[in-house]
Design a protein around this motif. Sequence first.
Motif, mmCIF file in Angstrom:
data_model
loop_
_atom_site.group_PDB
_atom_site.id
_atom_site.type_symbol
_atom_site.label_atom_id
_atom_site.label_comp_id
_atom_site.label_asym_id
_atom_site.label_seq_id
_atom_site.Cartn_x
_atom_site.Cartn_y
_atom_site.Cartn_z
ATOM 1 N N ILE A 227 0.584 -1.315 -0.048
ATOM 2 C CA ILE A 227 -0.066 -0.028 0.068
ATOM 3 C C ILE A 227 0.664 1.236 -0.034
ATOM 4 C CG2 ILE A 227 -2.064 -1.195 1.109
ATOM 5 C CD1 ILE A 227 -1.051 0.401 3.756
ATOM 6 N N GLY A 228 2.161 1.329 0.003
ATOM 7 C CA GLY A 228 2.913 2.327 0.032
ATOM 8 C C GLY A 228 4.223 2.277 0.996
ATOM 9 N N PRO A 229 4.914 3.174 0.809
ATOM 10 C CA PRO A 229 6.210 3.491 1.817
ATOM 11 C C PRO A 229 6.127 4.181 2.956
ATOM 12 C CG PRO A 229 6.242 5.137 0.245
ATOM 13 C CD PRO A 229 4.783 4.429 -0.179
ATOM 14 N N GLU A 230 4.947 4.553 3.497
ATOM 15 C CA GLU A 230 4.770 5.501 4.671
ATOM 16 C C GLU A 230 3.559 5.298 5.510
ATOM 17 O OE1 GLU A 230 5.238 9.551 3.527
ATOM 18 O OE2 GLU A 230 4.257 9.327 1.807
ATOM 19 N N VAL A 231 3.712 5.833 6.673
ATOM 20 C CA VAL A 231 2.367 5.816 7.771
ATOM 21 C C VAL A 231 1.766 7.077 7.203
ATOM 22 C CG1 VAL A 231 1.432 6.126 9.789
ATOM 23 C CG2 VAL A 231 3.174 4.522 9.456
ATOM 24 N N LYS A 232 0.246 7.119 6.992
ATOM 25 C CA LYS A 232 -0.467 8.257 6.557
ATOM 26 C C LYS A 232 -1.897 7.956 6.798
ATOM 27 C CE LYS A 232 -0.040 7.255 1.601
ATOM 28 N NZ LYS A 232 0.022 7.680 0.315
ATOM 29 N N GLU A 233 -2.846 9.023 6.958
ATOM 30 C CA GLU A 233 -4.201 8.874 7.192
ATOM 31 C C GLU A 233 -4.976 8.011 6.015
ATOM 32 O OE1 GLU A 233 -7.533 8.736 9.179
ATOM 33 O OE2 GLU A 233 -5.542 9.520 9.976
ATOM 34 N N SER A 234 -4.544 8.267 4.935
ATOM 35 C CA SER A 234 -5.168 7.502 3.927
ATOM 36 C C SER A 234 -5.041 6.021 3.935
ATOM 37 C CB SER A 234 -4.849 8.254 2.635
ATOM 38 O OG SER A 234 -3.466 7.861 2.153
ATOM 39 N N ASN A 235 -4.253 5.704 4.840
ATOM 40 C CA ASN A 235 -4.024 3.732 4.662
ATOM 41 C C ASN A 235 -5.243 3.339 5.381
ATOM 42 O OD1 ASN A 235 -1.340 4.376 3.831
ATOM 43 N ND2 ASN A 235 -0.349 4.158 5.712
ATOM 44 N N ARG A 236 -5.793 4.004 6.134
ATOM 45 C CA ARG A 236 -7.202 3.622 7.189
ATOM 46 C C ARG A 236 -7.986 2.872 6.208
ATOM 47 N NH1 ARG A 236 -4.391 4.087 10.566
ATOM 48 N NH2 ARG A 236 -5.233 2.043 11.132
ATOM 49 N N GLU A 237 -8.354 3.540 5.076
ATOM 50 C CA GLU A 237 -9.588 3.022 4.250
ATOM 51 C C GLU A 237 -8.993 1.705 3.515
ATOM 52 O OE1 GLU A 237 -12.127 4.278 0.538
ATOM 53 O OE2 GLU A 237 -10.128 5.171 0.617
ATOM 54 N N LEU A 238 -7.486 1.764 3.111
ATOM 55 C CA LEU A 238 -7.287 0.590 2.721
ATOM 56 C C LEU A 238 -7.018 -0.695 3.402
ATOM 57 C CD1 LEU A 238 -4.254 2.234 0.259
ATOM 58 C CD2 LEU A 238 -6.348 1.069 -0.469
ATOM 59 N N TYR A 239 -6.586 -0.440 4.695
ATOM 60 C CA TYR A 239 -6.422 -1.364 5.847
ATOM 61 C C TYR A 239 -7.929 -1.969 5.885
ATOM 62 C CZ TYR A 239 -2.004 0.089 7.321
ATOM 63 O OH TYR A 239 -0.638 0.582 7.233
ATOM 64 N N HIS A 240 -8.971 -1.394 5.901
ATOM 65 C CA HIS A 240 -10.220 -1.699 6.062
ATOM 66 C C HIS A 240 -10.600 -2.453 4.965
ATOM 67 C CE1 HIS A 240 -14.502 -1.784 7.134
ATOM 68 N NE2 HIS A 240 -14.782 -1.313 5.798
ATOM 69 N N LEU A 241 -10.194 -2.103 3.659
ATOM 70 C CA LEU A 241 -10.827 -2.934 2.549
ATOM 71 C C LEU A 241 -9.809 -4.183 2.302
ATOM 72 C CD1 LEU A 241 -11.006 0.156 -0.022
ATOM 73 C CD2 LEU A 241 -12.906 -1.373 0.971
ATOM 74 N N ILE A 242 -8.681 -4.197 2.538
ATOM 75 C CA ILE A 242 -7.801 -5.326 2.248
ATOM 76 C C ILE A 242 -8.046 -6.478 3.218
ATOM 77 C CG2 ILE A 242 -5.518 -6.142 2.117
ATOM 78 C CD1 ILE A 242 -4.793 -3.046 0.649
ATOM 79 N N ASN A 243 -7.758 -5.943 4.622
ATOM 80 C CA ASN A 243 -8.046 -6.862 5.757
ATOM 81 C C ASN A 243 -9.543 -7.525 5.498
ATOM 82 O OD1 ASN A 243 -6.121 -4.797 7.873
ATOM 83 N ND2 ASN A 243 -5.411 -6.108 6.205
ATOM 84 N N GLY A 244 -10.405 -6.695 5.257
ATOM 85 C CA GLY A 244 -11.673 -7.197 5.069
ATOM 86 C C GLY A 244 -12.037 -8.214 4.069
#
Length: 310
Positions: A227-244
């Motif tokens: 999902i990328g090289p850094e911690v950022k707020e937009s990761n939240r949506e991707l974690y939810h979708l991918i982990n889901g």
Amino acid sequence: MRNSWLKGMLLVGLALGVVPVTGQDKLHVIALKKPKETHAFLQFSKGDLPVIAGHRGTVEDGFPENSIEGMAHTLKFTPAIFEIDPRLTKDSVIVLMHDATLDRTTTGTGKIGDYTYAELRKLFLKDAKGNVTPYKIPTLEEVFEWARGKTIVNLDQKGVPYAMIADLIRKNKAEAFVMITAHSVEHAQFYLQRNPQQTFSAFMRTREQFDAYEKSGIPFNQLMAYIGPEVKESNRELYHLINGKGAMAMISSASTYDKLPDKEARKERYRAIINDGASVLETDFPIEAAGAIQSMYPEKAPKRRFIKKR
């Protein structure tokens, strides 16, 4: 003083059910025999063991990147998977090398594609500081032979024809421990047509890329998502979708936090990556990163059943 520290770390490790990240005679291996076991290992489970991924193997302790010796050294300290870079020689032998040229990482000069494999065997690999090591450029087939039953190797795309990679995986019966870095849905589909059980590290840095994978029907239980090289707020949506979808998400710190000159600063960022929600941490420093996040390892974790000491 050091003995007291080691003793304290051992007690902490025993309490957590893990071995402290110090060098061992045996290797910490990820023992996978069948593709379905690999898919189970890559499955997302909340509170599971984080996975360390060595970027280009490792550059630690004087070992050169993309070397079998460096990867074997890493497994003395921690279980890990490894991203590596296949390239093609003049006589169509697949070897490991990140750059298209030899200058930075070997005692040679010029383009890899201008040399036969026999000519490349006369060269030596350099470490990250430019020091010449006793190690040679390995072939991908040699890596397959070494990696079997020990780890997962993740093959990035560095110009080798897809069909050559697919054929080599099939020839070596390496489906259980070889992952393909898929830069697009079409890239992944090429390999799935040849091996329906192929595993992927899929570029999924945006919602649009996630939607494309979901629409394609590519099984999420056969991939982890970069999902990328850094911690950022937009990761939240991707974690939810991918982990889901049951898949793990990976952040690679190789181009970002690994560049921090201070070890404590790197440790803080490695821990932040796991706290952010990533299940896989890719880094140039897998031994260091494993030590940084070890206290975050859960006492009970489904992935532990795949990790052995040999």
